[in-house]
Design an enzyme around this catalytic site. Structure first.
Site, PDB file in Angstrom:
ATOM      1  CB  CYS A   2      37.996  26.351  35.982  1.00 22.27           C
ATOM      2  SG  CYS A   2      36.291  26.916  35.868  1.00 22.27           S
ATOM      3  NE  ARG A  27      43.461  27.867  38.570  1.00 19.75           N
ATOM      4  CZ  ARG A  27      44.113  29.013  38.330  1.00 19.75           C
ATOM      5  NH1 ARG A  27      45.222  29.266  38.972  1.00 19.75           N
ATOM      6  NH2 ARG A  27      43.644  29.891  37.484  1.00 19.75           N
ATOM      7  CD1 TRP A  74      34.807  29.111  42.531  1.00 22.05           C
ATOM      8  CD2 TRP A  74      34.098  30.502  40.938  1.00 22.05           C
ATOM      9  NE1 TRP A  74      34.229  30.206  43.143  1.00 22.05           N
ATOM     10  CE2 TRP A  74      33.777  31.070  42.194  1.00 22.05           C
ATOM     11  CE3 TRP A  74      33.744  31.201  39.786  1.00 22.05           C
ATOM     12  CZ2 TRP A  74      33.128  32.302  42.322  1.00 22.05           C
ATOM     13  CZ3 TRP A  74      33.089  32.420  39.915  1.00 22.05           C
ATOM     14  CH2 TRP A  74      32.794  32.948  41.178  1.00 22.05           C
ATOM     15  CG  ASN A 100      40.362  29.223  34.262  1.00 20.67           C
ATOM     16  OD1 ASN A 100      39.328  29.693  34.711  1.00 20.67           O
ATOM     17  ND2 ASN A 100      41.563  29.699  34.582  1.00 20.67           N
ATOM     18  N   GLY A 101      37.844  30.239  32.197  1.00 19.26           N
ATOM     19  CA  GLY A 101      37.615  31.593  31.674  1.00 19.26           C
ATOM     20  C   GLY A 101      36.145  31.801  31.372  1.00 19.26           C
ATOM     21  CD  GLU A 488      43.174  40.375  55.164  1.00 11.32           C
ATOM     22  OE1 GLU A 488      43.456  39.174  55.099  1.00 11.32           O
ATOM     23  OE2 GLU A 488      42.572  40.987  54.259  1.00 11.32           O
ATOM     24  CE  LYS A 492      42.333  36.039  54.580  1.00 14.57           C
ATOM     25  NZ  LYS A 492      42.272  37.290  53.986  1.00 14.57           N
ATOM     26  CD  GLU A 495      38.776  35.294  52.454  1.00 14.74           C
ATOM     27  OE1 GLU A 495      39.684  36.043  52.818  1.00 14.74           O
ATOM     28  OE2 GLU A 495      38.628  34.906  51.291  1.00 14.74           O
ATOM     29  CG  HIS A 511      30.131  59.310  61.960  1.00 15.05           C
ATOM     30  ND1 HIS A 511      29.714  60.569  62.308  1.00 15.05           N
ATOM     31  CD2 HIS A 511      31.441  59.227  62.292  1.00 15.05           C
ATOM     32  CE1 HIS A 511      30.741  61.244  62.820  1.00 15.05           C
ATOM     33  NE2 HIS A 511      31.794  60.453  62.817  1.00 15.05           N
ATOM     34  CE  LYS A 610      45.761  32.040  47.432  1.00 17.01           C
ATOM     35  NZ  LYS A 610      45.599  32.685  48.727  1.00 17.01           N
TER      36      LYS A 610
END
Ligand code: AGP
Length: 615
Positions: A2, A27, A74, A100-101, A488, A492, A495, A511, A610
């Site tokens: 948050c 956030r 969030w 936030n937490g 990476e 990208k 997400e 494999h 983020k």
């Protein structure tokens, strides 16, 4: 995670809070709310959805209040609904809080409070905090601050919070444990701005106090900030002046922050490289490196801890440091490392890599390593962040504010820092001769221009991306130092476009993953490193043999792989060990265009945030 923002001063709080929320939306963005306070009354509005949805439900009138707190969420506990949105009231509605937490022991506390007659409107853990403060404030002649302290002493978990009380309406109290919180100082303490980071505050002031864990600050107009710990013991604090301005936190002419940040890379890489490498002299400079150099080169082992994209940088760091400095490196997912009771020795050097410097798992893994006596070295992008403040040494990536949730410019800046550190270590322990070191420093100085050249392929990459809007899965392959870049690239695409994608070492394909290959599954191959070129060509042929579509990232002038591939993205030639910085650019752009053309919100992808400040 948050975002919280608050204001107490002489100006109208409403516009400051709403604009602050918009700046913090990266956030968390599944619901938002605001509480305006005056004359013992709170005006509270909260709504599911974006800050713009919140604005729609707020009466279009002048809000004269000069005190307020606000929140963008969030969700961790309770679905993203207006009921679960913050601020939360206490049972009597005399106190409101934004948080936030995560409060880990909220259930037993909630059960006890319900037994004592407190009521709860939401499924959140946060409501426990405000009802606890209310309960403590009822115990005899207890001040607002004392009630807050008493409540905080009972909480397990993480919090950054701001709280207001009708009983002491001229006070804004904020506290922090685990989650970041900054206080912006107005002139002569006439006003205060609080927020989860500096971004919503820089428009008004660049003088900030970053609260440390278990600290509480009481903010009153025209009074000096008082910081104490949750037991009431006074704490000293430093005011940091930060070089951040509005342009750094706005999109400018770009449609999205992500695209802006991708195109900022020639500058951000220059800033990062030339902040640590002399333009002309072959001198590599990191704050405190002098003291650390000997330790670094004698280190029996380097541990790298990180999450997400930063973990991919860590993997690239492993290739760089082992190749150039011949020091063994282990790369760890911070979330696993912190709980698997790892062996950390006093002579270990632990690199904590984090764009935000606030990722809970990486911060905790770094703290654990420190407790075990290891030397900690943070590689961060946010000045004054928790990891940067708590590590023994810090090397900043000067990528500037990164607002797009999908990390791009911070990733390439991290690799630049790791490359410079590996060269410095290799020189220090005499395994990298001056000729090779000079060559690598020369190559590094070219990187910003090579990235600018690669960005010129922007339109080509956009056209290519258009061909892959309907695919449901993607395979990314790379070899050597380009394997983590393939990881990476896959991350990208996942997400921001929500297309399933997997990165694999190309040789691993046989494999298992090769079983997935058919006409419907495109495979992106990073085929730029000369050392593995022949092997990469064979891997591409293996994919083609199963009617798979091959997109290859190749060097200018490439022939063989280009002939086999259905599509290519070309980059200028770079020496193998420094390729990841340049290869990342077409991969980031490709995923950006696929996502944008699929209509995804690339700056605020669903379910993401983020900086992940909770476990
Ligand atoms: C990357 O695009 C993601 N936003 C995410 O994986 C991120 O890299 C991860 O959360 C780590 O963040 P940090 O670098 O701020 O610690």
């Amino acid at each position: 995670m948050c975002g919280i923002v608050g204001y107490i001063g002489l100006r109208k709080a409403y516009p400051i809070l709403i604009e602050g929320l918009k700046r913090l939306e990266y956030r968390g963005y599944d619901s938002a709310g605001i509480a305006l306070s005056s004359e013992n009354a709170f005006e509270v509005y909260k709504e599911a959805g974006k800050v713009s949805d919140l604005e729609k439900i707020i009466p279009d009138k002048e809000h004269l209040q000069t005190i307020g707190i606000a929140h963008t969420r969030w969700a961790t506990h309770g679905e993203p609904t207006s009921q679960n949105a913050h601020p939360h009231y206490s049972s009597s509605k005399d106190i409101v809080v934004v948080h936030n937490g995560i409060i880990e022991n909220f259930m037993p506390l909630k059960r006890r409070l319900i037994k004592e007659g407190y009521t709860f409107q939401s499924d959140t853990d946060t409501e426990v905090i405000v009802n606890l403060i209310e309960k403590e404030s009822k115990k005899g002649r207890v001040s607002f601050e004392e009630a807050v302290n008493k409540a905080l002493q009972q909480l397990h978990g993480a919090y950054a919070l701001a709280v207001l009380s009708k009983k002491e309406p001229e006070k804004l109290i904020v506290a922090r444990k685990g989650s970041p919180l900054a206080i912006g100082l107005g002139k002569e303490y006439s006003e205060f701005f609080i927020a989860s980071d500096a971004i919503p505050i820089v428009e008004y002031t660049q003088d900030l106090i970053y609260l440390n864990d278990n600290e509480v600050a009481v903010l009153e107009r025209n009074k000096k900030v008082v910081v104490k710990d949750i037991y009431g013991k006074s704490k000293s604090y430093k005011v940091k002046h930060i070089e951040l301005d509005n342009n750094m936190v706005t999109k400018g002419e770009y449609e999205h922050f992500m695209l802006k940040e991708i195109f900022e890379q020639p500058d951000t890489l220059s800033n990062t490289i030339f902040s640590h490498l002399d333009e002309k002299e072959n001198i590599i400079y990191f704050e405190g490196l002098g003291k650390l150099k000997k330790q670094l080169s004698e280190a029996k082992r380097i541990l790298i801890i990180a999450c997400g994209t930063s973990w991919h940088s860590g993997l690239i760091g492993e290739y760089l440091i082992e190749e150039l400095a011949r020091v063994p490196v282990e790369v760890e997912y911070a979330s696993e490392f912190r709980y698997r009771n790892p062996i950390v020795r006093k002579d270990d050097i632990v690199f904590a890599i984090s764009q935000s410097g606030e990722t809970a798992d990486t911060l905790a893994a770094m703290r654990y390593s420190k407790e075990q006596g290891a030397t900690t070295f943070a590689i961060c992008n946010v000045y004054g962040s928790s990891m940067a403040r708590e590590a023994d040494f810090v090397a900043y990536t000067y990528a500037g504010v990164e607002i797009g949730v999908a990390s791009t410019k911070a990733f390439t800046a991290q690799i630049a820092v790791l490359s410079l550190l590996a060269i410095a270590m290799g020189q220090e322990n005499k395994v990298l001769d001056m000729k090779k070191a000079t060559f690598l420093m020369k190559e590094l100085r070219k990187i910003p221009k090579l990235v600018a050249k690669t960005l010129e392929k922007d339109a080509e990459i956009e056209r290519l991306a258009k061909k892959f809007l309907d695919v449901t899965s993607f395979l990314y392959l790379g070899r050597g130092i380009n394997f983590p870049v393939a990881l990476e690239g896959a991350l990208k695409l996942k997400e921001i476009s929500y297309i399933h994608a997997e990165g694999y070492p190309a040789a691993e394909m046989k494999h298992g993953p090769i079983a997935m290959i058919d006409e419907k599954l495109p495979t992106l191959i990073v085929g730029t490193n000369e050392m593995y070129y022949e092997k990469i060509v064979s891997n591409a042929q293996e994919v083609k043999a199963r009617k798979g579509t091959v997109i290859s990232v190749v060097n200018e002038g490439d022939k063989q792989l280009s002939d086999i591939s259905d599509y290519v993205m070309t980059i200028p030639k770079v020496t193998d060990i420094l390729q990841p910085i340049v290869v990342a650019v077409p991969l980031h752009l490709f995923s950006y265009y696929v996502a944008v053309m699929k209509g995804c919100n690339v700056d605020q992808p669903r379910n993401l945030a983020k900086s992940v400040t909770v476990e």
